[in-house]
Design an enzyme around this catalytic site. Structure first.
Site, mmCIF file in Angstrom:
data_model
loop_
_atom_site.group_PDB
_atom_site.id
_atom_site.type_symbol
_atom_site.label_atom_id
_atom_site.label_comp_id
_atom_site.label_asym_id
_atom_site.label_seq_id
_atom_site.Cartn_x
_atom_site.Cartn_y
_atom_site.Cartn_z
ATOM 1 N N ASP A 51 1.930 -2.116 -10.851
ATOM 2 C CA ASP A 51 3.228 -2.424 -10.249
ATOM 3 C C ASP A 51 3.276 -3.945 -10.137
ATOM 4 O O ASP A 51 2.875 -4.518 -9.130
ATOM 5 C CB ASP A 51 3.362 -1.736 -8.892
ATOM 6 N N GLY B 195 0.774 -1.234 0.000
ATOM 7 C CA GLY B 195 0.000 0.000 0.000
ATOM 8 C C GLY B 195 0.803 1.280 0.000
ATOM 9 O O GLY B 195 0.230 2.366 0.104
ATOM 10 N N CYS C 243 10.167 -4.104 -9.833
ATOM 11 C CA CYS C 243 11.390 -3.914 -9.039
ATOM 12 C C CYS C 243 12.403 -4.985 -9.418
ATOM 13 O O CYS C 243 13.058 -5.583 -8.558
ATOM 14 C CB CYS C 243 11.099 -3.926 -7.539
#
Length: 370
Positions: free
Chosen positions: A224, A147, A274
């Site tokens: 993401d 979050g 990432c």
């Protein structure tokens, strides 16, 4: 920044921690008791100890010595004796070693102004600015846990509008809700839902704002995506298999397809990971541009990372529209922090911006309805 401190005297009394605990120590944490795997035979509370990370997971719990592969993390003061740590009493959870002389001087921000601050890596903060959410818009964070980006998006919107956060793991969704509550953000609605199924195919029944959603429901979408995580730093233990690494590309494409359908014409879709692999980053952009001709690759603001990597068939201009944060471009520093005093401020800022986790960002705009 990764300036390694020299000349720290290693002590005869040793504490061995697991790899994940070792990663946390490098980020500025103290050593908590659950992370301790081994301690020297005669260790007492108040002893000066050297802390090492067992990067291969070979040390046995409760061992009195360990001669396997280990990485020195620094020195600290033992808060407990060996007997107290490995007693048969209920498992302790407090600090076991208070780090006083770590190899890297990384400050800990744990529980610092928790109602006002959410700690993020630099690229994770950049990606929400690239999305550029506006007050009153309807935003989807398709893979939202824990979050950090969700709450950042809501804050950038001045908590005006609607931010839908999805994750398929229930305890992670609860964490999103807790973070939103802690930061006083009311525009966030979090649901336990599989993002690959977030597109509503039945146009008849209304779900009253809950997933799945009708096509073209969102002004902006952040994907993401789940990834191999090879950009995460520090990381002293590699547990990936080739099968696991190659499993992410098809999942990312399923999620991207859903996101493209849920985006309104004129809307913005930001894709990020990432990790540093070509297959999960630039190859996904090339695939998306070929598969969804109504999507156009956009310039990003702010542009902090470097351009994309060659090898996926993207043009030079397209590579310049990507952001790749690659810590490999930073020269290895084995120096004392005093050398920073002589550095130019521009060089220090450059180093701070580059010496971060590996990360990738691509920004698309949807030109017409699908």
């Amino acid at each position: 920044m990764s300036f390694r401190r020299k000349n720290i005297k290693q002590q005869p009394c040793e504490v061995i921690v697991g790899a994940q605990c070792g990663n946390a120590v490098l980020r500025g944490a103290h050593v908590y008791v659950p992370g301790i795997v081994s301690a020297s035979k005669f260790m007492k509370g108040g002893d000066v100890v050297s802390v090492y990370s067992d990067i291969k997971g070979k040390c046995k719990k409760g061992a009195k010595e360990f001669d396997g592969t280990k990485i020195f993390l620094g020195n600290g003061i033992s808060e407990l004796s060996r007997k107290e740590i490995f007693s048969s009493l209920p498992e302790l959870k407090g600090i076991g070693v208070r780090m006083t002389d770590p190899v890297y001087l990384s400050p800990s921000f744990d529980n610092v102004l928790p109602s006002y601050l959410f700690l993020q890596n630099l690229p994770s903060a950049v990606v929400s600015h690239v999305l550029d959410p506006q007050p009153g818009e309807k935003i989807l964070d398709l893979c939202a846990a824990p979050g950090g980006k969700t709450t950042h998006i809501a804050a950038l919107m001045h908590d005006q509008g609607e931010v839908i956060a999805l994750d398929k793991i229930s305890n992670k969704v609860e964490k999103i809700k807790q973070n939103a509550l802690l930061l006083g953000l009311n525009s966030i609605r979090a649901f336990c839902f599989d993002g690959t199924k977030a597109l509503k195919l039945d146009m008849v029944k209304d779900t009253d704002g809950e997933p799945p959603f009708l096509p073209e429901s969102f002004d902006r979408i952040l994907l993401d995506a789940p990834c191999s995580g090879m950009g995460q730093r520090p990381n002293m233990a590699c547990t990936w298999t080739l099968k696991e690494v190659t499993s992410y590309q098809p999942l990312q494409r399923k999620l991207f397809t859903v996101a493209a359908e849920l985006l309104k014409p004129g809307g913005v879709l930001v894709y990020s990971t990432c990790t540093v692999t070509l297959a999960e980053n630039e190859e996904q952009v090339a695939w998306a541009l070929e598969t969804f001709p109504h999507l156009q690759l956009q310039h990003q603001d702010p542009q902090v990372g470097g351009e994309g990597m060659l090898g996926a068939g993207l043009s030079s201009e397209q590579l310049k529209r990507l952001q790749r944060f690659d810590p490999c471009v930073v020269p290895s520093q084995d120096s004392d922090t005093g050398s920073l005093r002589d550095a130019r401020i521009e060089d220090t800022i450059w180093l701070a911006n580059k010496d971060c986790i590996g990360f990738f960002i691509a920004k698309f705009i949807k030109c017409k309805s699908t």
